[in-house]
Design an enzyme around this catalytic site. Sequence first.
Site, PDB file in Angstrom:
ATOM      1  CG  ASN A  82      -1.688   1.286   1.409  1.00 51.85           C
ATOM      2  OD1 ASN A  82      -1.825   2.107   0.543  1.00 51.85           O
ATOM      3  ND2 ASN A  82      -2.492   1.390   2.407  1.00 51.85           N
ATOM      4  CG  ASP A 181      -4.235   0.432  -1.110  1.00 53.11           C
ATOM      5  OD1 ASP A 181      -3.325  -0.558  -1.046  1.00 53.11           O
ATOM      6  OD2 ASP A 181      -5.025   0.816  -0.309  1.00 53.11           O
ATOM      7  CD  GLU A 436      -3.110   9.361   2.190  1.00 55.64           C
ATOM      8  OE1 GLU A 436      -1.788   9.334   2.492  1.00 55.64           O
ATOM      9  OE2 GLU A 436      -4.082   9.460   2.583  1.00 55.64           O
ATOM     10  CD  GLU A 506      -9.224   7.096  -0.111  1.00 56.40           C
ATOM     11  OE1 GLU A 506      -8.753   6.396   0.893  1.00 56.40           O
ATOM     12  OE2 GLU A 506      -8.279   7.473  -0.697  1.00 56.40           O
ATOM     13  CG  PHE A 588      -4.975  -2.537   3.884  1.00 56.07           C
ATOM     14  CD1 PHE A 588      -5.772  -2.492   4.936  1.00 56.07           C
ATOM     15  CD2 PHE A 588      -4.721  -1.307   3.293  1.00 56.07           C
ATOM     16  CE1 PHE A 588      -6.116  -1.285   5.748  1.00 56.07           C
ATOM     17  CE2 PHE A 588      -5.176  -0.327   3.863  1.00 56.07           C
ATOM     18  CZ  PHE A 588      -5.784  -0.175   5.031  1.00 56.07           C
TER      19      PHE A 588
END
Length: 977
Positions: A82, A181, A436, A506, A588
């Site tokens: 990720n 990710d 991010e 998100e 994940f």
Amino acid sequence: MTDAHLDPLIALRPWQAPELTSWGRLPTNAVDRRHGAVPLDGDWRFQLLAAPDAPPGEAWSSSYVPGVWTLQGTDDLPQYLNVRMPFAEFPPDVPAANPTGVYERVVDVPAEWAGRRIVLQVGAAESVLLVHVDGRPAGISKDSHLAAEFDLTPVVRPGERATVRLTVVKWSDASHIEDQDQWWHGGITRSVLLYATDPLHLADVTVRARRDGDLLVECRVRDAGGPLPEGWYVSGELDGQLLTQDAEFDRANAEDERVSAFLGEARLRAAVPEVRTWNAETPELYGLTVRLHRADGTVADTSRHRVGFRDVEIDGRDLLVNGERVFIRGVNRHDFHPLTGRTVSYDDMRADLVLLKRFGFNAIRTAHYPNDPALYDLADELGFYVVDEADIESHDHAHEIADDPRYLGAFVDRAARMVLRDKNHPSVIIWSLGNESDYGANHDAAAGWVRRHDPTRPVQYEGAARHGWADPDLASDIACPMYAPLEECLAHALSGTQTKPLIQCEYSHAMGNSNGTLADHWAAIEATPGLQGGFIWEFWDHGILQRVNDGRPAGRGGAGLYDNGVAAPGHRWAYGGDFGETDHDGAFIADGVVFPDRTPKPVMFEHREIAAPVRIDCFRHEGVVLGNHQHFRGLDWLSGVWELSLADGTTLTAPAELPGLRPGETAAVPLPFELPAEGGEAWLTLRVTTAGDEPWAPRGTVVCLPQVRLRAAPPPVHTRVPDGPVEVDEDGLLVHPLLTAAPVLSLWRAPTDNDELGGMAARWRDWGLAEPARTVVSVRRDPGRVTVVSDYVCAGGTVRHEQVLTAVAGGLLVTESAELPEALHDVARVGTVFETVPGLTLLEWFGQGPWESYPDRAAGAPVGHHSLPVDELFTPYLRPQESGGRHGVRRFTLSAPDATGLAVRLDRPRQVSVNRHRAAGLAAVAHHDELVPRAGCVVHIDAAHRGLGTASCGPDTFASYLVAAGVHRWSWTLRVL
Ligand code: IPT
């Protein structure tokens, strides 16, 4: 054949040069060249080098384009990480061991292309693409999710063959800003094609279509061969209506010589009377054709577009589409396929969007890069609001890169090329600068370019918004946090300081059995001005189909080797670590609302109900009040059937007449039934379906199932007069002909991903909740009744459990209580578990269903009479965990095909689960192929069951859904059928 060491493209080492974003690449534009192009998809000669500067050898295999080599039989397998980069080098460096795919094929250049401009388009390659034609360098491109075009006119000859070599270098400076990710792959992930235009061609077309019917089309004509010939002109046509050329604009351009012969500009205009506007509910599109004419009127170039007339604006803290504050019911979507990795077909994407429409979604964030171009065509057509996101995520080195001037060009390039490609899509309502990547000057530069080039849409970026949701100076027009707790969002909306729409980019992380409190979120969003929705993380579980015997990806050969969310025997859904990676982030990657084969998870039904376009707003004596909860549409596209479910097993149905309601309106509707005096608890459901065919659903597709309770259940009456024998063994455990394991106390569930990552599971392990030692305190035998008191002793404390087994007419009444000490303040469940004899295959119940539901994810499962085979009750979350629960169960039967079996009646609606696995068995394995179903059924009846929450990434469930310490009481009757 090129000698790699002399090759200038190799000598440049572009994989470690962030300043170099491309060489020889044509500007991105919005002219679609797929029509009439020569497709170059198919098998290409292929070899995988250990490094980009390793010389290619003579041993060629083949590789299918588009596709990733990581799923096509090479030893370079997918890896899932990720945040962390898969290598230790700091940006812009990469490891010397750097898998590099060399793709080569011979191309026949059509003879009729003589005199034309010939362009190669590579749909997407990751992460650096080097192009050679007949050994000569032709171009370089980075940016793994946008097409790269190269003008091959100087290097190919019409009527002859050319050898095209595409060298794809896996790791580069660009990998550091593509740290999304998802799985790491390498390859050419979108189609490759060759097309030709007239040297003088439409270089770009920009469409601006407003909701008042005003249409402006800006055309750019680029001359590849010399000065602009006299008399050439541009025309446009919108659904048969001719556009007019903006003479004023032409004059201004001519007078100040603004536009040179190199680049011609023209503006076309139209005012469309009584325009049918575009929105996600009624996505009306018009067909636009733009033509470039030679002086004699013949057509030199054509560009076709679909136009949606709509406005997007921000007014105070509201995001408005055509003046309406629309709710954003969104999901984050990757380009993903369990066999091909990142290569998705038109049909795949259509199926994605059709499914999302059917489950009430109206928005997509293209996480975290521009998705396949066809996705946007489909979003225009089917009706979605799109947040289009640039291919920038530098997660692991976010802080260093955001202000690194070496990456400045790449940031601007990626945002700009996305805008240039997608600007004409009405579905795109917001540009996102990426994900991010901290926040730095590189973002401001990208935002500056985007805002200047396209003032018609807001810009968002979570990394900027995080520095202040209301700060006007940041590169985000939207307050778009991720996973912000609901109370924080509410506090902001109520603070009086909110200046921007609050739409979470998100939220509600869908990993495993998750999405608890989604309905609570939506109740708050709909009730609170300033809150407008968000994007669930995420659409897909990215499980890759893998053969169990050799651990290899099934690849394209795996078609059909899965069904209903489950991989065929001998296969499994691989997640992080399954390809032998030592460094990985496990499951994940399995955090979507659909399984890897697009089978909807139960949360989809929850979402469908939360998004219901028509709802029963309340119940009054004379009937129910129906409300239209859409923004633009009436109810005429829906039809309904009333269903009345009574606890005694009766179900009555009657056709429903839906009132003509405009958005936001309500109307009282009389009850379709005379409520029978008898029959107990009564529930009225409006089964709403599509009245006709919709582009995304045939007539009769369920749209929602709003429900209201008309009558509560009368209090339970138990005959407590002992009647018959009760048998227990020496440990006070019930002996019963239908049970192979007696009912005992259960305090634990196979941890969900939320339980694990949220830390609850570790606490439960420390407390030893999975297997407390049961010691019998007392067994008291009275006529027809046995009272067993036992202590369940674990490291966290001792739970005193009392079970009173009373023989009652026709069965057994089990009355239980458990006292949890304060120390055990948040356990998974308090309830009973037992196991039945084999052969019971059908569960029928009165309660919520038919799909899985949990205390904090139960808004979409209507109360009614449901039945399902036991083997279909279980939800196959990729990493086995608690699943298959049903909320609000009042009673159930579990029967064999010959109708023998058992019946259970509960004192009040309870959480029940019936499946073929013990919690410990589920928790012990990592994949489904390792599970061995038990012959009998494992039955849980819970007095209390913990909510699911979303703590694997984001907030846990609310306090009201936790299992409190103290005394829990429950009772149930067991009867033999
Ligand atoms: C956040 C990411 O944006 C998204 O790509 C995904 O990783 C998601 O969370 C979790 O699945 S980043 C997270 C560290 C908050």
